[in-house]
Design a protein around this motif. Structure first.
Motif, PDB file in Angstrom:
ATOM      1  N   LEU A 118       0.835  -1.205   0.000  1.00 15.99           N
ATOM      2  CA  LEU A 118       0.000   0.000   0.000  1.00 15.99           C
ATOM      3  C   LEU A 118       0.871   1.257   0.000  1.00 15.99           C
ATOM      4  N   THR A 119       1.951   1.226   0.755  1.00 18.69           N
ATOM      5  CA  THR A 119       2.882   2.359   0.766  1.00 18.69           C
ATOM      6  C   THR A 119       3.439   2.595  -0.634  1.00 18.69           C
ATOM      7  N   ALA A 120       3.883   1.522  -1.277  1.00 17.31           N
ATOM      8  CA  ALA A 120       4.436   1.630  -2.630  1.00 17.31           C
ATOM      9  C   ALA A 120       3.386   2.138  -3.618  1.00 17.31           C
ATOM     10  N   LEU A 121       2.153   1.660  -3.460  1.00 19.43           N
ATOM     11  CA  LEU A 121       1.071   2.062  -4.359  1.00 19.43           C
ATOM     12  C   LEU A 121       0.846   3.573  -4.305  1.00 19.43           C
ATOM     13  N   PHE A 122       0.784   4.124  -3.090  1.00 23.01           N
ATOM     14  CA  PHE A 122       0.530   5.562  -2.953  1.00 23.01           C
ATOM     15  C   PHE A 122       1.736   6.399  -3.359  1.00 23.01           C
ATOM     16  N   ILE A 123       2.920   5.827  -3.258  1.00 21.82           N
ATOM     17  CA  ILE A 123       4.099   6.531  -3.774  1.00 21.82           C
ATOM     18  C   ILE A 123       4.053   6.573  -5.292  1.00 21.82           C
ATOM     19  N   ILE A 124       3.674   5.454  -5.903  1.00 19.68           N
ATOM     20  CA  ILE A 124       3.547   5.394  -7.361  1.00 19.68           C
ATOM     21  C   ILE A 124       2.490   6.383  -7.855  1.00 19.68           C
ATOM     22  N   LEU A 125       1.386   6.472  -7.119  1.00 21.43           N
ATOM     23  CA  LEU A 125       0.317   7.405  -7.468  1.00 21.43           C
ATOM     24  C   LEU A 125       0.648   8.841  -7.081  1.00 21.43           C
ATOM     25  N   LYS A 126       1.775   9.011  -6.388  1.00 20.20           N
ATOM     26  CA  LYS A 126       2.233  10.320  -5.926  1.00 20.20           C
ATOM     27  C   LYS A 126       1.201  10.985  -5.025  1.00 20.20           C
ATOM     28  N   LYS A 127       0.724  10.182  -4.075  1.00 23.60           N
ATOM     29  CA  LYS A 127      -0.196  10.653  -3.043  1.00 23.60           C
ATOM     30  C   LYS A 127       0.572  10.676  -1.718  1.00 23.60           C
ATOM     31  N   PRO A 128       1.198  11.801  -1.375  1.00 23.25           N
ATOM     32  CA  PRO A 128       2.119  11.825  -0.229  1.00 23.25           C
ATOM     33  C   PRO A 128       1.480  11.570   1.133  1.00 23.25           C
ATOM     34  N   ILE A 129       0.285  12.087   1.374  1.00 23.17           N
ATOM     35  CA  ILE A 129      -0.325  11.919   2.696  1.00 23.17           C
ATOM     36  C   ILE A 129      -0.627  10.452   3.003  1.00 23.17           C
TER      37      ILE A 129
END
Length: 203
Positions: A118-129
């Motif tokens: 999940l952490t990697a997914l949001f980094i890929i999506l560039k969702k920092p929060i």
């Protein structure tokens, strides 16, 4: 484990997909790469020595045949038991203590892998929060795993922490730096966009 490998491959692919776009997200490339490196280091660290035999345990394994089977149930050799990666802690715990210990370690490992994805997914999506939130959750799960490992192995003076233990904490800091930097960049970009909109309206 397979999910983590998929995560690594997907993250590298995302680097080329998102990094090449010439838009607002291009400003996030550097912090994105920093956070991505942190994730990849954690994935790689899962296969590096997490604990290393010390004291009498190390002496016993040194005198044991290099490829002799120490734990027959899992065909683990002296080398396997000397430097144990995070993914194999459950097997060692099962042999040294009870099968319930393996279940506990495997459950924690699965949670760790899940939140890391999940952490990697949001980094890929560039969702920092969300990336920051799940980085902290993943780090918390890792600490739980470390405490269980410390209780069963480190405190027993059979093992000491390996390189994976230290680089994983460093990687968490790296991810947080990248994610926070990404968040700051987004806030600045929004302020600049708002200022440009106001200037155009006044004109």
């Amino acid at each position: 484990i397979g999910v983590c490998v998929f995560c690594a491959v997907a993250s590298v692919a995302a680097l080329f997909i998102f990094g090449g776009k010439r838009n607002e997200k291009q400003k996030l490339t550097v912090p994105f790469i920093i956070a991505l490196i942190g994730v990849l280091v954690i994935v790689g660290g899962m296969f590096l020595p997490y604990i290393t035999a010390t004291g009498e345990m190390a002496e016993f394994l040194e005198n044991y045949p290099e490829y002799g089977i120490v734990i027959e149930e899992y065909d683990m050799t002296a080398n396997d038991v000397k430097d144990v990666p995070m993914i194999s802690i459950g097997k060692i715990a099962s042999s040294a203590y009870a099968e319930e210990e393996q279940i506990i370690f495997n459950v924690i490992l699965l949670l760790f892998s899940f939140f890391l994805v999940l952490t990697a997914l949001f980094i890929i999506l560039k969702k920092p929060i969300p990336a920051i939130i799940f980085t902290l959750i993943t780090c918390g799960v890792f600490i739980c795993h470390s405490l269980a490992t410390k209780y069963d192995f480190i405190d027993a003076d059979k093992y000491t922490w390996g390189i994976s233990y230290y680089i994983t904490f460093t990687a968490f800091v790296t991810i947080l730096i990248g994610a926070i930097w990404m968040l700051v960049k987004k806030i600045i970009a929004k302020k600049e966009l708002k200022a440009d909109t106001i200037c155009q309206t006044e004109q």
